[in-house]
Each structure stands twice: as structure tokens, then as C-alpha cells.
Design an enzyme around this catalytic site. Structure first.
Site, short mmCIF file in Angstrom:
data_model
loop_
_atom_site.label_atom_id
_atom_site.label_comp_id
_atom_site.label_asym_id
_atom_site.label_seq_id
_atom_site.Cartn_x
_atom_site.Cartn_y
_atom_site.Cartn_z
N ASN A 136 0.82 -1.22 0.00
CA ASN A 136 0.00 0.00 0.00
C ASN A 136 0.86 1.27 0.00
O ASN A 136 0.36 2.36 0.22
CB ASN A 136 -0.91 0.01 1.23
CG ASN A 136 -0.12 -0.05 2.53
OD1 ASN A 136 1.12 -0.08 2.51
ND2 ASN A 136 -0.81 -0.07 3.66
N HIS A 138 3.28 1.91 2.16
CA HIS A 138 3.77 2.36 3.47
C HIS A 138 5.30 2.28 3.54
O HIS A 138 5.93 1.48 2.87
CB HIS A 138 3.09 1.63 4.64
CG HIS A 138 3.51 0.22 4.88
ND1 HIS A 138 2.77 -0.65 5.66
CD2 HIS A 138 4.59 -0.50 4.47
CE1 HIS A 138 3.38 -1.81 5.72
NE2 HIS A 138 4.49 -1.76 5.01
N GLU A 143 1.32 4.58 7.33
CA GLU A 143 0.27 4.05 6.46
C GLU A 143 -0.36 5.17 5.63
O GLU A 143 -0.19 6.36 5.93
CB GLU A 143 -0.80 3.38 7.33
CG GLU A 143 -0.28 2.25 8.22
CD GLU A 143 0.01 0.95 7.45
OE1 GLU A 143 0.31 1.00 6.23
OE2 GLU A 143 -0.05 -0.12 8.07
C1 F6R Z 1 9.36 -3.50 8.16
C2 F6R Z 1 8.72 -2.33 7.56
C3 F6R Z 1 7.74 -2.48 6.45
C4 F6R Z 1 8.30 -3.32 5.31
C5 F6R Z 1 7.32 -3.43 4.16
C6 F6R Z 1 7.81 -4.38 3.10
O1 F6R Z 1 10.22 -3.09 9.20
O2 F6R Z 1 8.96 -1.23 7.98
O3 F6R Z 1 7.42 -1.20 5.98
O4 F6R Z 1 9.51 -2.77 4.86
O5 F6R Z 1 6.08 -3.84 4.61
O6 F6R Z 1 7.91 -5.67 3.64
P1 F6R Z 1 8.69 -6.82 2.90
O7 F6R Z 1 10.10 -6.40 2.76
O8 F6R Z 1 8.55 -8.03 3.78
O9 F6R Z 1 8.02 -6.98 1.56
#
Ligand code: F6R
Length: 242
Positions: A136, A138, A143
Site C-alpha cells: 500500500n 507504506h 500508512e
Molecule cells: C518493516 C517495515 C515495512 C516493510 C514493508 C515491506 O520493518 O517497515 O514497511 O519494509 O512492509 O515488507 P517486505 O520487505 O517483507 O516486503
């Protein structure tokens, strides 16, 4: 903002790890703020290897966790605490006084925000922040719709994050709230790397780089950063015009 592309996940991970080492060479007491998750997993392995192979002195570096699930125990394998401990702090034997992780079980989330904010300020700010990107958009747990001016804050997790976040846990887990470094610290970090791999991230990466800058897609805010680089596996860059 620069965009760099790499053939595969290994090449991307190696390149990000090399930037981390360069950061230590240019400032031995660097403050790193590190994401957890699948995206940087291999980067941290490469970083540990590089540091050990080349005897890089990281003893003055400070490492801060980017975020945490509220209500999740530090020893839960799905927590950010566990992830950074296992993948960075234990292999490098980082001194406890040089590592800051959110306590997901805190009884006082506001005080926990203040503790981490204060630690970053006392160490003169973040030198390099490494973030992934949510489906999304973030960054950390900032968010869609987040206010830019937050330094460290508690958030209600978006439904996408609650669903996608299940991948880190062995059993279905209630993920309602998070605690995160805010976009203000992100923007004030002296340098920032957003990394993404895999074709699933291609749409959100395209929105991040080519869409309108808006907090509805928090990752677009990276385009207001003075010194940011988006590092992508080619599969995640597949929808970009160039
Ligand atoms: C984790 C974090 C999240 C992830 C994001 C992508 O500490 O801050 O913002 O970076 O959700 O997650 P992955 O890398 O598992 O696809």
C-alpha cells in the site's frame, strides 16, 4: 532522487550492503535506521559478511529499528525485534548501548516513542535509513494518509498491512497497531535507501516514482528527500517508463 536497478535480488542486496559499508567508512559513528522484512533480509547477510571479511570497524555505529508490531513479544519470530536481533545484532555482536529496538509489549507506547526519538536526537539524527515498501506504499508503518510531521508515533495498521503482515508469523496473529519512526525522521535522515524486489512490488514502485506525491501513498514522499536512492530489482522496476 536516484533510481538504480539490479538484475536480481542477490545483486540488489549486495549493492545495498556495500552502501552500508561505505557509510561506515565515511562516518564511523553512523546512525543506521533499519527496516525488517523480506526485502532487506539478504542485504543484512551480505552486510555481515562484508563487515567480517574486511574487518570493518562498526563499534561506534548505532542501529535503530524502524518499527514494531504493538502487542507482539520481542522473542516472537515475526517481530521486528527478533528479525534485527537474529540478522544483524547477534551476528555482529552489536553492543547493547549501540542498538535501539522498540518494545512491542510496552505498557506506555507514548513513552516508548519518546525513548526512541530521544535516542536518535542524542546521536545527532539518522545518517542512513533503509526502508522497504508495503503493498500500500507504506514506509515503516507510516500508512496511507499519515501526517508527515511525525518523528516517532503509534499507528493503526492499514487492513493491507494486517493481512500481508501475516506472512511473518507462524499462526494467524492479530496485528492492529504498530509503532514506527515517522516520515519526519525519514525526511531528515542524511541519506535514505528504499529497496524493493519481486514483480509484486512493480505497481506500487511505479506509483512511488511516477505518481502524484501524496501521503495517500506515503512512499511518494521519498521524492521530497534531499538524498534518497530507490534501489530495485529489475522485476520490481518492470512498470517504470525508463
Ligand atoms: C518493516 C517495515 C515495512 C516493510 C514493508 C515491506 O520493518 O517497515 O514497511 O519494509 O512492509 O515488507 P517486505 O520487505 O517483507 O516486503
Amino acid at each position: 532522487m536516484k533510481v538504480l536497478k539490479y538484475k536480481n535480488y542477490e545483486a540488489l542486496s549486495q549493492a545495498v550492503a556495500e552502501k552500508m559499508v561505505l557509510q561506515i567508512h565515511s562516518k564511523p559513528n553512523s546512525v543506521f535506521c533499519l527496516a525488517s522484512g523480506s526485502s532487506p533480509l539478504e542485504t543484512y547477510k551480505c552486510f555481515v559478511e562484508l563487515v567480517q571479511k574486511n574487518n570493518v570497524d562498526y563499534s561506534q555505529c548505532v542501529f535503530v529499528g524502524l518499527d514494531e508490531w504493538l502487542g507482539i513479544k520481542p522473542e516472537d519470530a515475526g517481530s521486528c525485534h527478533y528479525f534485527l536481533t537474529k540478522n544483524v545484532f547477534e551476528p555482529l555482536n552489536v553492543a547493547p548501548e549501540n542498538s535501539y529496538l522498540f518494545d512491542g509489549l510496552t505498557k506506555n507506547p507514548a513513552a516508548e516513542c519518546q525513548r526512541i526519538k530521544q535516542a536518535i536526537i542524542e546521536n545527532n539524527g539518522i545518517d542512513l535509513i533503509i526502508v522497504g515498501i508495503g503493498m500500500n506504499g507504506h514506509i515503516g508503518f507510516n500508512e496511507p494518509g499519515v501526517a508527515i510531521e511525525n518523528y516517532v508515533h503509534v499507528v493503526d495498521l492499514d487492513s493491507v498491512t494486517q493481512t500481508v503482515g501475516q506472512k511473518y508469523f507462524e499462526e494467524p496473529t492479530l496485528l492492529k497497531k504498530g509503532i514506527t519512526i515517522g516520515l519526519q525522521f525519514f525526511l531528515e535522515a542524511k541519506s535514505a535507501i528504499l529497496m524493493a524486489n519481486g514483480p509484486k512490488k512493480a505497481d506500487i514502485i511505479q506509483q512511488t516514482i511516477e505518481g502524484k506525491i501524496t501521503t495517500a501513498v506515503p512512499s511518494t514522499i521519498i521524492r521530497q528527500h534531499q538524498n534518497a536512492v530507490v534501489m530495485l530489482e529489475e522485476a520490481a522496476a518492470g512498470n517504470l517508463v525508463e
